[in-house]
Design an enzyme around this catalytic site. Structure first.
Site, mmCIF file in Angstrom:
data_model
loop_
_atom_site.group_PDB
_atom_site.id
_atom_site.type_symbol
_atom_site.label_atom_id
_atom_site.label_comp_id
_atom_site.label_asym_id
_atom_site.label_seq_id
_atom_site.Cartn_x
_atom_site.Cartn_y
_atom_site.Cartn_z
ATOM 1 N N PHE A 122 0.874 -1.110 0.095
ATOM 2 C CA PHE A 122 0.143 -0.108 -0.143
ATOM 3 C C PHE A 122 0.852 1.242 -0.017
ATOM 4 C CE2 PHE A 122 -3.357 2.720 1.038
ATOM 5 C CZ PHE A 122 -4.605 2.062 0.617
ATOM 6 N N ALA B 172 3.715 2.754 4.953
ATOM 7 C CA ALA B 172 3.131 4.308 4.989
ATOM 8 C C ALA B 172 1.946 4.421 5.129
ATOM 9 C CB ALA B 172 3.763 4.895 3.521
ATOM 10 N N ILE C 232 -0.908 6.945 5.317
ATOM 11 C CA ILE C 232 -1.065 8.579 5.149
ATOM 12 C C ILE C 232 -2.677 8.814 5.500
ATOM 13 C CG2 ILE C 232 -1.122 10.208 3.334
ATOM 14 C CD1 ILE C 232 0.767 8.550 2.000
ATOM 15 N N THR D 251 -11.250 9.700 6.839
ATOM 16 C CA THR D 251 -11.976 8.921 7.559
ATOM 17 C C THR D 251 -11.069 8.476 8.831
ATOM 18 O OG1 THR D 251 -11.512 6.931 6.752
ATOM 19 C CG2 THR D 251 -13.227 8.119 5.912
ATOM 20 N N HIS E 115 -9.937 5.588 9.308
ATOM 21 C CA HIS E 115 -9.269 4.496 9.192
ATOM 22 C C HIS E 115 -7.637 4.599 9.439
ATOM 23 C CE1 HIS E 115 -9.278 0.907 6.766
ATOM 24 N NE2 HIS E 115 -8.577 1.203 6.127
#
Ligand code: INI
Length: 181
Positions: free
Chosen positions: A22, A80, A82, A86, A88
């Site tokens: 990701f 990472a 970021i 939201t 999350h």
């Protein structure tokens, strides 16, 4: 006083790296700087094993599994996370940091927290750049330091004082020469 301190000579050490896919545009730079940091200090390419995982959330399980094989002097975790719109971010970053810390305690193998947690994409890019913050290189250095200090603790060796205290050269106080009578 007994002193034990890691060194920067990584010859003969083995490292596992778990890297999240990701935000790959950031994590691939973390990975390349980390590998470069290890090899510069004497780690052989064959002694580095890289495992890719989907995201930072998946790092702890794989890091702990690698550590349990007892084949690695340290496991380096790169990712990472970021911040978005939201919550999350909070769940992923909290679980990654908690899980990585727990994996170290469960296995007695040093885990290096090379997971960026940033507010913006720009901050993440800056931190992954070898010419700026170079967090991948930092992770490599921390891994070598932890691997070597853990080795010292296991064998019970001390760090010689000369390796720790910067040797300050003091000018010798010159005594006045005796005059010939
Ligand atoms: N994973 C990351 O590594 N970074 C992120 O920023 C991120 N965000 O923002 O969602 C992210 N999510 C994926 C997560 O780590 C898991 O792979 C996914 O939830 C599947 O378990």
């Amino acid at each position: 006083m007994k002193l034990r301190k890691g060194s920067h000579d990584a010859t003969g050490l083995r490292f596992g790296i778990v890297v999240a896919k990701f935000n790959k545009f950031v994590t691939s730079k973390l990975l390349s700087s980390c590998v470069e940091g290890l090899t510069k200090q004497g780690v052989k390419a064959d002694d580095i094993e890289v495992v890719r995982v989907p995201g930072a959330f998946e790092i702890p399980l794989v890091a702990r599994t690698m550590a349990r094989t007892k084949q690695f002097n340290a496991v380096i975790c790169l990712g990472a996370v970021i911040r978005g719109d939201t919550p999350h971010f909070d769940y992923i970053s909290a679980e990654a940091s908690r899980g990585i810390g727990q994996a170290a305690l469960d296995t007695d193998v040093p885990m290096i927290f090379g997971v960026l947690t940033t507010h913006t994409i720009a901050q993440a890019i800056e931190r992954s750049e070898p010419t700026k913050f170079n967090r991948g290189g930092d992770a490599a250095r921390s891994a070598i330091e932890m691997a070597t200090v853990m080795r010292l603790l296991r064998v019970g060796e001390e760090t010689p004082p000369s390796a720790d205290v910067p040797q300050v050269r003091r000018a010798k106080k010159r005594l006045p020469r005796k005059r010939k009578a």
